[in-house]
Enzyme design. Sequence first.
Site, PDB file in Angstrom:
ATOM      1  N   GLU A   1       0.562   5.028   5.558  1.00 51.64           N
ATOM      2  CA  GLU A   1      -0.218   5.081   6.808  1.00 51.64           C
ATOM      3  C   GLU A   1      -1.291   3.991   6.798  1.00 51.64           C
ATOM      4  OE1 GLU A   1       0.434   7.813   4.937  1.00 51.64           O
ATOM      5  OE2 GLU A   1       1.939   8.669   6.263  1.00 51.64           O
TER       6      GLU A   1
ATOM      7  N   GLU B   1      -3.047  -6.003  -6.412  1.00 52.14           N
ATOM      8  CA  GLU B   1      -2.271  -4.793  -6.719  1.00 52.14           C
ATOM      9  C   GLU B   1      -1.106  -4.609  -5.740  1.00 52.14           C
ATOM     10  OE1 GLU B   1      -4.720  -1.276  -6.717  1.00 52.14           O
ATOM     11  OE2 GLU B   1      -3.082   0.031  -7.332  1.00 52.14           O
TER      12      GLU B   1
ATOM     13  N   GLY C   1     -10.765   2.757 -12.243  1.00 47.34           N
ATOM     14  CA  GLY C   1     -11.507   3.909 -11.754  1.00 47.34           C
ATOM     15  C   GLY C   1     -12.034   3.654 -10.353  1.00 47.34           C
TER      16      GLY C   1
ATOM     17  N   SER D   1      -4.677   6.216 -13.680  1.00 45.66           N
ATOM     18  CA  SER D   1      -3.428   6.016 -14.440  1.00 45.66           C
ATOM     19  C   SER D   1      -3.740   5.341 -15.760  1.00 45.66           C
ATOM     20  CB  SER D   1      -2.465   5.106 -13.676  1.00 45.66           C
ATOM     21  OG  SER D   1      -2.279   5.550 -12.371  1.00 45.66           O
TER      22      SER D   1
ATOM     23  N   THR E   1      -1.709   4.267   0.897  1.00 37.15           N
ATOM     24  CA  THR E   1      -0.573   5.004   1.478  1.00 37.15           C
ATOM     25  C   THR E   1       0.126   4.162   2.556  1.00 37.15           C
ATOM     26  OG1 THR E   1      -1.868   5.995   3.256  1.00 37.15           O
ATOM     27  CG2 THR E   1      -1.815   7.189   1.161  1.00 37.15           C
TER      28      THR E   1
ATOM     29  N   SER F   1     -10.453   5.603  -7.199  1.00 34.06           N
ATOM     30  CA  SER F   1     -10.343   6.821  -6.373  1.00 34.06           C
ATOM     31  C   SER F   1     -11.215   7.942  -6.909  1.00 34.06           C
ATOM     32  CB  SER F   1      -8.895   7.328  -6.358  1.00 34.06           C
ATOM     33  OG  SER F   1      -8.029   6.305  -5.973  1.00 34.06           O
TER      34      SER F   1
END
Length: 392
Positions: free
Chosen positions: A376, A243, A126, A160, A374, A128
């Site tokens: 970016e 991760e 948990g 997820s 991401t 985001s």
Amino acid sequence: MDFTWTPEQSAFRDEVRSFIDREWVQPGHGAIGGGEEGGGAASVRYQRALAQHGWLTMAWPKEYGGRGVTYWEQLIFAEESAFASAPTGGQGADRVGPTLMIHGTDEQKREHLPKIAAGEVVWCQGFSEPGSGSDLASLQTRAARDGDDFVINGQKIWTSGADHAQWIHVLTRTDPEAPKHRGVTYFMLRMDTPGISLRPIVQMHDQAGFNETFFEDVRVPAKNMIGDENRGWYVAATALDFERSGINRMAEAVAPFRRLLAHATRPDSAGQGRRIVDTSMHRLALVDTHIEMEVARLLGYRVTWMQDRHLVPNMESSMSKMAGSELQQRNARRGINMLGLAGALRPGQPRAALGGEYCMLYLSTVSRTIAAGTSEIQRNIIATRGLGLPRG
Ligand SMILES: Cc1cc2nc3c(=O)[nH]c(=O)nc-3n(C[C@H](O)[C@H](O)[C@H](O)COP(=O)(O)OP(=O)(O)OC[C@H]3O[C@@H](n4cnc5c(N)ncnc54)[C@H](O)[C@@H]3O)c2cc1C
């Protein structure tokens, strides 16, 4: 450069392959069990089988229930698992356990590590929130101290596997007055704690397993804090590093690419004797994927090489993550272009090319360059920490 595996490593690869052949039942095309989304009940069953074999946490030190194998054996295991779209350790083994080994109390290690090593507990993450993804440190979910507990209120998103997890590791804001990186505290709590509720989010390739997670007056004991109060951001950075490293993103593209290649060189089904690869554009696209796959593989090996020498990959993890996830998308895009209209059909639809695999890949790999940071953001890391460029 000599990349030959030792006889022991090759034998280990064979052993992993036959284990996967025997034990892993693929739930369906596009359900990439080893990827960020996990694979639901089939994954949980398979992870228990891995645990019984001592493979769920094979790289952990023996004192914590691991086998203390080298990073290279771990890489072989991860590669073979991803080639077969089979899951590996899940968040408990890959993120929570290693983070607890560094930052956890003795009591936390005693309570959680054996259960993770035995594959008994499924974890979800948990971090985001609707307004905090790339800028994670701006998170707003509030935890306020109340005696020996904290009381959590707020919302997480993109959680997820929350629908089948028993525990969650969660970032909260404990000091709203402090600069944003300094007022964050990291907790572990059971998913059946009163006040936690979920709302599923179904993705465009029809897979569930993604959730919004709501916290309403949720009590968590202070002893469930990982690291110190208001220092959780720095602990979470360890979990995020775990991760992002890994060869799995690149390796997940290999088996679909091999199937595309085999398909491309077969005469077409209409019996015209014409091959699918009848234009130089398709030939070049396959070559490009092959090259990108090799590059991504070597970037992944570099991360392992550094870990093996107790160096900390940072920019290297970002390069590997980016190369692997962008490779997955490009392979899917080129494949679906090459397969034509039949490539856009889903599994089960008559005339679906390659059983609809590339349609599902095309839809499911969109998320690869978002999950775990991401592209970016990876580029920003490479720019600042790798090339010494100023922040954009
Ligand atoms: C498959 C999947 C699984 C996930 N699982 C989990 C999970 O289990 N738990 C969890 O907590 N989260 C999870 N996430 C969330 C994931 O970590 C976030 O989606 C990700 O960090 C991006 O955040 P965001 O979606 O809020 O996008 P935003 O941060 O809003 O970004 C939107 C766009 O702006 C760009 N952008 C933002 N900041 C910058 C910048 N500084 N410079 C350049 N560009 C920028 C981004 O690259 C992106 O293109 C998952 C996401 C996916 C796709």
